[in-house]
Design an enzyme around this catalytic site. Structure first.
Site, short mmCIF file in Angstrom:
data_model
loop_
_atom_site.label_atom_id
_atom_site.label_comp_id
_atom_site.label_asym_id
_atom_site.label_seq_id
_atom_site.Cartn_x
_atom_site.Cartn_y
_atom_site.Cartn_z
N GLU A 32 1.01 -1.08 0.06
CA GLU A 32 0.13 0.14 0.03
C GLU A 32 0.93 1.21 -0.22
O GLU A 32 1.24 1.54 1.12
CB GLU A 32 -0.79 -0.29 1.10
CG GLU A 32 -2.13 0.62 1.12
CD GLU A 32 -2.15 2.01 1.35
OE1 GLU A 32 -2.11 2.86 0.65
OE2 GLU A 32 -2.52 2.25 2.80
N CYS A 54 -2.08 8.84 2.17
CA CYS A 54 -1.76 8.38 0.91
C CYS A 54 -2.80 8.77 -0.21
O CYS A 54 -2.66 8.67 -1.23
CB CYS A 54 -1.57 7.04 0.98
SG CYS A 54 -2.92 5.94 1.68
C1 UN1 Z 1 -3.33 5.86 4.23
O1 UN1 Z 1 -3.22 7.11 4.08
O2 UN1 Z 1 -2.37 5.03 4.31
O3 UN1 Z 1 -9.33 6.58 2.54
C2 UN1 Z 1 -4.78 5.22 4.29
C3 UN1 Z 1 -8.63 7.14 3.48
C4 UN1 Z 1 -8.38 6.23 4.59
C5 UN1 Z 1 -7.17 5.21 4.73
C6 UN1 Z 1 -6.10 6.13 4.46
N1 UN1 Z 1 -9.62 5.50 4.95
O4 UN1 Z 1 -8.08 8.38 3.38
#
Ligand code: UN1
Length: 508
Positions: A263, A297
């Site tokens: 991820e 992310c």
């Molecule tokens: C991340 O930033 O690693 O969709 C995950 C989202 C959150 C998860 C982010 N539920 O922004």
């Protein structure tokens, strides 16, 4: 009661845990000091795990996995259900600790714990739905089916920006699937991990379950992370972080034929079409770009706007940004907290300077704010999609605005990125929306319509394409990554036959 004491955290904690009564780390071990990024205030220190702790944790995890795989999956789900209940009881304190340790605003800290609770609920249901297919055999009196079995030990390496929720996506599914999880949290967020481990330990103990959640707080040199990557005892390694590190992890895990769940980075765009409702788009863009100080992310980094709406949208955003209160994450009026550390502020400043040097035009922000704390201004540039600053993922609240003339051009710009995590189109036109979601549309793992790029629910599979790494975690059928598939054929007749019509008769 203070946040720390209600979570049972002392000023100096051992960083390895191989069971509810087995916390360990040498007295003389290197220490991680956790400090509030909003104030610099000391929160606590953690003694990093060493080579002996690593061996003890891995042995204990392997033993736990051997016992746990024999427990019926719905019973495993019952343990996770109780963890969900324990998280509900600790939501306020744990949400505050997330805010204190990584600088998320309190509402987002609480939201992160809610994401864990949602994931626990999801995993409980999934524990009764580890379905395998059955197939009709081409041969008489043969039965074919798929069986799903646990992998053994799952390693989870999580990032500071979701210090606890991403672990729960992995660990709760891994648990109902019959695995033990070894967690290596971010060295920037060791206390939240210790707090979660303590919450889980109490439940494991009460349930008499084997220690299926184990913890290794590694030092900044990542010595134990390297061992996890290369350890054949770790059947699946789930890594959340940058594409740069993810590439190395993936190659090393592949080298030993291990499984990897990645991820990684994103460079997520929102497209605002000619027919978009700006009153929907503006708050979504602001939450996506400014929320979590641009350190998700899924944060919105690129804004592609139809040329006819550019002036109106930029001015609406500039006034929205002027109202974003930057400051103490625990103050309910604050919408944006600090960046995680001084290095993140330095990289924000370097990218702002590089963007200006490349010819990007500053609309607002661009400066660090006076300390204490690692605060910067939410920032907007007008830029071009091919600029180096636009094509990289900077973990900071920087948004690049770029005009387009046709939807095809906007989709091409969205897809012109090394990364492929999240994307969104704001439109009121059904044909545009469906085209965006078609094979000729977004190439990302997440493609939304009239919803921003960040803040996904756990029910869907989460992850992205290209240099985002291809992994899928959390909802849908992501559980399958934590199990091995076995195809089984059973013969229950008198006269066995070979498949493919092969005749193979022994003489006599
Ligand atoms: C991340 O930033 O690693 O969709 C995950 C989202 C959150 C998860 C982010 N539920 O922004």
């Amino acid at each position: 009661m203070s946040v720390m004491s209600s979570l049972g955290i002392s000023a100096d904690e051992p960083g390895a845990c191989s069971g509810p009564k087995a916390w360990h780390a040498a007295d003389g071990a290197e220490r991680l000091e956790s400090r509030n990024p909003a104030t610099g205030e000391f929160l606590g220190s953690v003694r990093c795990a060493g080579a002996e702790d690593y061996a003890r944790v891995l042995r204990s995890a392997q033993d736990a996995a051997l016992a746990w795989r024999l427990v019926p999956a719905p019973k495993r789900g019952e343990m996770v259900r109780q963890i969900g209940e324990a998280l509900r009881a600790h939501k306020d304190a744990l949400g505050s600790l997330v805010a204190l340790e990584v600088g998320k605003i309190k509402a987002e800290g609480d939201g992160e714990v809610q994401e864990m609770i949602d994931m626990a609920d999801f995993a409980v249901g999934q524990s009764r739905m580890l379905y395998g297919l059955s197939m009709h055999s081409e041969r008489p009196d043969h039965a074919m089916r798929e069986l799903w079995h646990p992998l053994g030990v799952v390693g989870v390496m999580s990032a500071f920006n979701f210090p606890v929720a991403v672990w729960s996506w992995n660990a709760f599914l891994a648990a109902i699937c019959g695995n033990a999880t070894v967690w290596k949290p971010s060295p920037k967020a060791p206390l939240t991990a210790i707090a979660v481990q303590k919450i889980c330990n109490a439940v494991l103990e009460r349930c008499g379950a084997p220690p299926v959640f184990q913890l290794l707080v590694d030092g900044p040199a990542n010595a134990l992370a390297q061992r996890l990557v290369d350890d054949p005892a770790v059947a699946l390694l789930s890594f959340t972080g940058s594409s740069r590190v993810g590439r190395e992890v993936a190659m090393r895990v592949a080298g030993r034929f291990g499984k990897c769940l990645l991820e990684l980075s994103g460079n997520n765009a929102i497209i605002v079409a000619q027919d978009a409702a700006l009153e929907l788009a503006v708050p979504s863009i602001a939450f996506g770009a400014v929320g979590t100080a641009g350190q998700r992310c899924t944060s919105t980094r690129r804004l592609l706007v139809h040329r006819s709406r550019e002036a109106a949208l930029v001015s609406a955003l500039a006034s929205a940004y002027a109202q974003v209160r930057v400051g103490d994450p625990m103050d309910p009026a604050t919408l944006m907290g600090p960046l995680i550390d001084a290095a993140a502020v330095a990289s924000f400043e370097a990218v702002v300077a590089a963007a200006l040097a490349e010819g990007a035009e500053l609309v607002c922000g661009g400066k660090r704010l006076p300390g204490p704390g690692h605060f910067v201004q939410p920032t907007i540039f007008r830029a071009r999609n091919d600029m180096a600053c636009v094509q990289q993922e900077t973990f900071a609240p920087i948004l690049y605005v770029m005009p387009f003339d046709t939807l095809e051009e906007a989709i091409a710009m969205n897809n012109a990125s090394r990364f492929g995590l999240s994307s969104a189109l704001f439109t009121s036109n059904l044909r545009s929306a469906e085209h965006w979601l078609s094979a000729a549309g977004s190439d990302c793992g997440i493609a939304n319509v009239n919803i921003g790029t960040s803040g996904a629910e756990i029910g869907g599979a989460f992850g992205g394409e290209k240099e985002t790494g291809g992994g899928r975690e959390a909802g849908s059928d992501a559980w399958k990554a934590y199990m091995r598939r076995q195809t089984s054929t059973v013969f229950h007749g008198e006269r066995p036959v070979l498949a493919q019509g092969i005749e193979f008769r022994l003489p006599g």
